[in-house]
Design an enzyme around this catalytic site. Sequence first.
Site, PDB file in Angstrom:
ATOM      1  N   LYS A  10      36.756  40.731  43.608  1.00 30.94           N
ATOM      2  CA  LYS A  10      36.496  39.349  43.193  1.00 30.94           C
ATOM      3  C   LYS A  10      35.994  39.244  41.741  1.00 30.94           C
ATOM      4  CE  LYS A  10      35.424  37.557  47.823  1.00 30.94           C
ATOM      5  NZ  LYS A  10      34.428  36.754  48.595  1.00 30.94           N
ATOM      6  N   TYR A  50      42.101  30.225  50.916  1.00 35.08           N
ATOM      7  CA  TYR A  50      40.874  29.995  51.689  1.00 35.08           C
ATOM      8  C   TYR A  50      40.957  28.724  52.537  1.00 35.08           C
ATOM      9  CZ  TYR A  50      38.145  33.798  49.594  1.00 35.08           C
ATOM     10  OH  TYR A  50      37.642  35.031  49.235  1.00 35.08           O
ATOM     11  N   PHE A  58      30.669  25.109  51.263  1.00 33.95           N
ATOM     12  CA  PHE A  58      30.797  25.932  50.058  1.00 33.95           C
ATOM     13  C   PHE A  58      32.242  26.063  49.569  1.00 33.95           C
ATOM     14  CE2 PHE A  58      30.637  28.764  53.808  1.00 33.95           C
ATOM     15  CZ  PHE A  58      31.841  29.447  53.682  1.00 33.95           C
ATOM     16  N   ARG A  86      36.101  46.967  56.284  1.00 31.23           N
ATOM     17  CA  ARG A  86      34.950  46.099  56.490  1.00 31.23           C
ATOM     18  C   ARG A  86      33.645  46.902  56.481  1.00 31.23           C
ATOM     19  NH1 ARG A  86      36.290  41.083  57.508  1.00 31.23           N
ATOM     20  NH2 ARG A  86      34.455  40.500  58.699  1.00 31.23           N
ATOM     21  N   THR A  92      28.752  40.366  54.681  1.00 32.97           N
ATOM     22  CA  THR A  92      29.125  39.313  53.715  1.00 32.97           C
ATOM     23  C   THR A  92      27.987  39.017  52.744  1.00 32.97           C
ATOM     24  OG1 THR A  92      30.582  38.311  55.368  1.00 32.97           O
ATOM     25  CG2 THR A  92      29.919  36.919  53.513  1.00 32.97           C
ATOM     26  N   ARG A 103      28.974  45.983  48.961  1.00 37.16           N
ATOM     27  CA  ARG A 103      28.173  44.772  48.739  1.00 37.16           C
ATOM     28  C   ARG A 103      26.703  45.095  48.502  1.00 37.16           C
ATOM     29  NH1 ARG A 103      31.727  41.579  53.152  1.00 37.16           N
ATOM     30  NH2 ARG A 103      33.107  40.426  51.754  1.00 37.16           N
ATOM     31  N   ASN A 113      30.176  38.087  46.086  1.00 37.52           N
ATOM     32  CA  ASN A 113      29.956  39.283  46.897  1.00 37.52           C
ATOM     33  C   ASN A 113      31.000  40.384  46.674  1.00 37.52           C
ATOM     34  OD1 ASN A 113      32.017  38.054  48.259  1.00 37.52           O
ATOM     35  ND2 ASN A 113      31.056  38.135  50.279  1.00 37.52           N
ATOM     36  N   GLU A 127      47.644  37.450  54.912  1.00 40.39           N
ATOM     37  CA  GLU A 127      47.102  37.558  53.562  1.00 40.39           C
ATOM     38  C   GLU A 127      47.948  38.483  52.687  1.00 40.39           C
ATOM     39  OE1 GLU A 127      42.492  36.580  54.882  1.00 40.39           O
ATOM     40  OE2 GLU A 127      42.965  38.608  54.196  1.00 40.39           O
TER      41      GLU A 127
HETATM   42  P1  CMP Z   1      35.210  36.192  52.022  1.00 47.75           P
HETATM   43  O1  CMP Z   1      35.322  37.348  52.935  1.00 47.75           O
HETATM   44  O2  CMP Z   1      36.017  36.239  50.785  1.00 47.75           O
HETATM   45  O3  CMP Z   1      35.611  34.862  52.826  1.00 47.75           O
HETATM   46  C1  CMP Z   1      35.003  33.609  52.615  1.00 47.75           C
HETATM   47  C2  CMP Z   1      33.952  33.669  51.584  1.00 47.75           C
HETATM   48  O4  CMP Z   1      33.102  32.568  51.537  1.00 47.75           O
HETATM   49  C3  CMP Z   1      33.020  34.831  51.878  1.00 47.75           C
HETATM   50  O5  CMP Z   1      33.684  36.032  51.598  1.00 47.75           O
HETATM   51  C4  CMP Z   1      31.838  34.507  50.989  1.00 47.75           C
HETATM   52  O6  CMP Z   1      31.932  35.102  49.704  1.00 47.75           O
HETATM   53  C5  CMP Z   1      31.955  33.003  50.854  1.00 47.75           C
HETATM   54  N1  CMP Z   1      30.763  32.396  51.430  1.00 47.75           N
HETATM   55  C6  CMP Z   1      30.334  32.511  52.690  1.00 47.75           C
HETATM   56  N2  CMP Z   1      29.194  31.816  52.846  1.00 47.75           N
HETATM   57  C7  CMP Z   1      28.910  31.263  51.657  1.00 47.75           C
HETATM   58  C8  CMP Z   1      27.877  30.431  51.186  1.00 47.75           C
HETATM   59  N3  CMP Z   1      26.889  30.026  51.983  1.00 47.75           N
HETATM   60  N4  CMP Z   1      27.915  30.050  49.903  1.00 47.75           N
HETATM   61  C9  CMP Z   1      28.937  30.437  49.090  1.00 47.75           C
HETATM   62  N5  CMP Z   1      29.950  31.235  49.489  1.00 47.75           N
HETATM   63  C10 CMP Z   1      29.932  31.638  50.758  1.00 47.75           C
END
Ligand code: CMP
Length: 139
Positions: A10, A50, A58, A86, A92, A103, A113, A127
Amino acid sequence: AIQRTFSIIKPDATKRNLTGKIVAKFEEAGLRVVASKRIQLTLAQAQAFYGVHKDRPFFGELCEYMISEPVVVQVLEGENAIAKNREVMGATNPADAAEGTIRKEFALSVGENSVHGSDAPETAAEEIAFFFSGIELVG
Ligand code: CMP
């Protein structure tokens, strides 16, 4: 079984020149990069990718962030690739991520992240197909 999964390095990570360090973590875990490209997402592409999160509070912030710098999209192959990827990524939210995970080491926040990885075989297939054509996957 041998699986393929989809990974994104990212904007927070590409910006800090961490692409190689992140790929090394995947390779050390036995995952092989079978497709890779650095791209600048458009807003429409980020929103489509997404789409499942479109009703989350968010969503706007997430899409704006994903277009703030280039990303590296990859297909990773290996034994149990989805779960292994994972595991190497960690939770996350970096505050919850285990020692030694990507992470834990690199992520800045739950949004910034550093990596995305598919969560299941069906989403991995979707994807991968969103970003790559068959001839770009070289196992
Ligand atoms: P990802 O696996 O790319 O899939 C969805 C993304 O949303 C997740 O990783 C996070 O980076 C993002 N995400 C999840 N929760 C939040 C949050 N509370 N605020 C901002 N981004 C978020």
